[in-house]
Design a protein around this motif. Structure first.
Motif, PDB file in Angstrom:
ATOM      1  N   SER A 229     -12.532   7.273 -11.262  1.00 15.67           N
ATOM      2  CA  SER A 229     -12.456   8.287 -11.076  1.00 15.67           C
ATOM      3  C   SER A 229     -11.468   8.797 -10.224  1.00 15.67           C
ATOM      4  O   SER A 229     -10.574   8.657 -10.504  1.00 15.67           O
ATOM      5  CB  SER A 229     -14.397   8.922 -10.486  1.00 15.67           C
ATOM      6  N   ARG A 230     -11.138  10.255 -10.409  1.00 10.59           N
ATOM      7  CA  ARG A 230      -9.970  11.055 -10.036  1.00 10.59           C
ATOM      8  C   ARG A 230      -9.624  10.980  -8.872  1.00 10.59           C
ATOM      9  O   ARG A 230      -9.077  11.073  -8.405  1.00 10.59           O
ATOM     10  CB  ARG A 230     -10.230  12.451 -10.647  1.00 10.59           C
ATOM     11  N   ALA A 231     -11.079  10.458  -8.080  1.00 11.48           N
ATOM     12  CA  ALA A 231     -10.449  10.580  -6.640  1.00 11.48           C
ATOM     13  C   ALA A 231     -10.530   9.002  -6.544  1.00 11.48           C
ATOM     14  O   ALA A 231      -9.104   8.806  -5.532  1.00 11.48           O
ATOM     15  CB  ALA A 231     -12.176  10.001  -5.973  1.00 11.48           C
ATOM     16  N   GLN A 232     -10.892   7.789  -7.353  1.00  8.20           N
ATOM     17  CA  GLN A 232     -10.717   6.699  -7.040  1.00  8.20           C
ATOM     18  C   GLN A 232      -9.052   6.232  -7.516  1.00  8.20           C
ATOM     19  O   GLN A 232      -8.312   5.940  -7.045  1.00  8.20           O
ATOM     20  CB  GLN A 232     -11.609   5.767  -7.317  1.00  8.20           C
ATOM     21  N   TRP A 233      -8.582   7.050  -8.331  1.00  9.08           N
ATOM     22  CA  TRP A 233      -7.159   7.022  -8.994  1.00  9.08           C
ATOM     23  C   TRP A 233      -6.443   7.800  -7.840  1.00  9.08           C
ATOM     24  O   TRP A 233      -4.782   7.617  -7.478  1.00  9.08           O
ATOM     25  CB  TRP A 233      -6.829   8.269  -9.823  1.00  9.08           C
ATOM     26  N   SER A 234      -6.416   9.043  -7.033  1.00  4.55           N
ATOM     27  CA  SER A 234      -6.244   9.260  -5.995  1.00  4.55           C
ATOM     28  C   SER A 234      -6.334   8.333  -4.308  1.00  4.55           C
ATOM     29  O   SER A 234      -5.006   8.154  -3.422  1.00  4.55           O
ATOM     30  CB  SER A 234      -6.781  10.832  -6.019  1.00  4.55           C
ATOM     31  N   TYR A 235      -7.432   8.247  -4.388  1.00  6.73           N
ATOM     32  CA  TYR A 235      -6.803   7.283  -3.310  1.00  6.73           C
ATOM     33  C   TYR A 235      -6.231   6.155  -3.140  1.00  6.73           C
ATOM     34  O   TYR A 235      -5.625   5.344  -2.939  1.00  6.73           O
ATOM     35  CB  TYR A 235      -8.635   6.554  -2.613  1.00  6.73           C
ATOM     36  N   ALA A 236      -6.121   4.920  -4.965  1.00  9.19           N
ATOM     37  CA  ALA A 236      -5.337   4.190  -5.401  1.00  9.19           C
ATOM     38  C   ALA A 236      -3.675   4.623  -4.567  1.00  9.19           C
ATOM     39  O   ALA A 236      -3.141   4.004  -4.214  1.00  9.19           O
ATOM     40  CB  ALA A 236      -5.718   3.876  -6.130  1.00  9.19           C
ATOM     41  N   ALA A 237      -3.586   5.716  -5.433  1.00  6.37           N
ATOM     42  CA  ALA A 237      -2.312   5.926  -5.781  1.00  6.37           C
ATOM     43  C   ALA A 237      -1.602   6.576  -3.661  1.00  6.37           C
ATOM     44  O   ALA A 237      -0.414   6.612  -3.503  1.00  6.37           O
ATOM     45  CB  ALA A 237      -2.163   7.511  -6.194  1.00  6.37           C
ATOM     46  N   ALA A 238      -2.481   6.377  -3.402  1.00  6.33           N
ATOM     47  CA  ALA A 238      -1.437   6.903  -1.606  1.00  6.33           C
ATOM     48  C   ALA A 238      -0.861   5.957  -0.942  1.00  6.33           C
ATOM     49  O   ALA A 238       0.488   6.780  -0.593  1.00  6.33           O
ATOM     50  CB  ALA A 238      -2.908   7.092  -0.688  1.00  6.33           C
ATOM     51  N   LEU A 239      -1.118   4.291  -1.795  1.00  9.83           N
ATOM     52  CA  LEU A 239       0.347   3.389  -1.643  1.00  9.83           C
ATOM     53  C   LEU A 239       1.337   3.398  -1.465  1.00  9.83           C
ATOM     54  O   LEU A 239       2.885   3.522  -1.126  1.00  9.83           O
ATOM     55  CB  LEU A 239      -0.796   2.340  -1.282  1.00  9.83           C
TER      56      LEU A 239
END
Length: 253
Positions: A229-239
């Motif tokens: 999902s978009r939220a999961q991509w955003s969470y992974a992109a944090a690093l």
């Protein structure tokens, strides 16, 4: 693609990092390593912040510090190479504890140690929070050439099989009183290696024929398609995004 094979680095858990799709984590780690490699070696403080970021991810993933540090021992050969650089790289010299060290060599050693350690740590966290089967599915999801994914899958699946075959051959030799004590025994070991190669080749032929008889046409079936999902991509992109901000700051200072 079905592969129920597990690897020793994986730690079972239910953390937010564990639950992220594998392809999201692969992209995040790849981008993070790119940012780390692009950071100027003189920005020592930036590498400290990268280490803090990885420590935060490890804490969220519930990966113990001792476990992570033990897995970092794999980079010891690179550490040994880096420690030689201050003694062999030509350039300006400085004295430390009675030793004459090269300034370019010191910077080069620091560059290898800092970036290499961060890259290995990121990879260990990825392997600790992602099952091997999920990693292969993630690579396939990222459109890696299917043939490479299949080769990796079979290599991992049958690596333990070949290792067990080697162990049985070693037990058979020892049960007959054989012990390799010098060059005069290399012939026996060479014959054992040849026999192992022939057995592995024949096993591969049998596996291929079995696959063809079941309808294999060059691609492996995907049993479960994992999407993010978009939220999961955003969470992974944090690093990688945070690391990129640190890198840009390092280039401007």
């Amino acid at each position: 693609m079905g592969a129920g094979h597990s690897h020793k680095l994986y730690r079972h858990g239910h953390s937010p990092v564990h639950e992220l799709p594998a392809h999201c984590k692969l992209v995040a780690v790849f981008c993070f390593v790119l940012v780390v490699v692009s950071t100027p070696r003189e920005a020592v403080w930036a590498f400290g912040l990268y280490a803090v970021l990885l420590a935060t991810v490890a804490a969220v993933a519930r990966v113990p510090a001792g476990y992570l540090l033990r897995r970092l021992l794999i980079e010891i050969p690179f550490v040994a190479f880096a420690l030689l650089m201050p003694f062999v790289v030509p350039g300006e010299q400085v004295s430390f504890l009675g030793l004459s060290l090269s300034v370019p060599g010191l910077w080069g050693a620091w560059n290898i140690l800092a970036k290499g350690t961060l890259g290995v740590a990121a990879s260990v966290i990825l392997a600790s929070t992602t099952e091997l089967r999920s990693l292969l599915l993630g690579l396939q999801r990222l459109r890696l050439p299917p043939l490479l994914v299949q080769i990796a899958s079979f290599m991992i699946r049958y690596g333990d099989v070949i290792a067990d075959e080697m162990r049985r051959m070693s037990i058979a030799r020892r049960s007959r009183g054989f012990e390799a004590k010098g060059m005069r025994h290399w012939g026996v070991l060479a014959k054992s290696a040849g026999a192992l190669f022939i057995r592995s080749y024949e096993r591969g032929e049998r596996v291929h024929l079995a696959m063809v008889s079941r309808g294999y046409t060059g691609t492996m079936p995907v049993i479960d398609e994992v999407t993010a999902s978009r939220a999961q991509w955003s969470y992974a992109a944090a690093l990688p995004v945070t690391a990129l901000a640190v890198c840009l700051l390092g280039w401007t200072l």
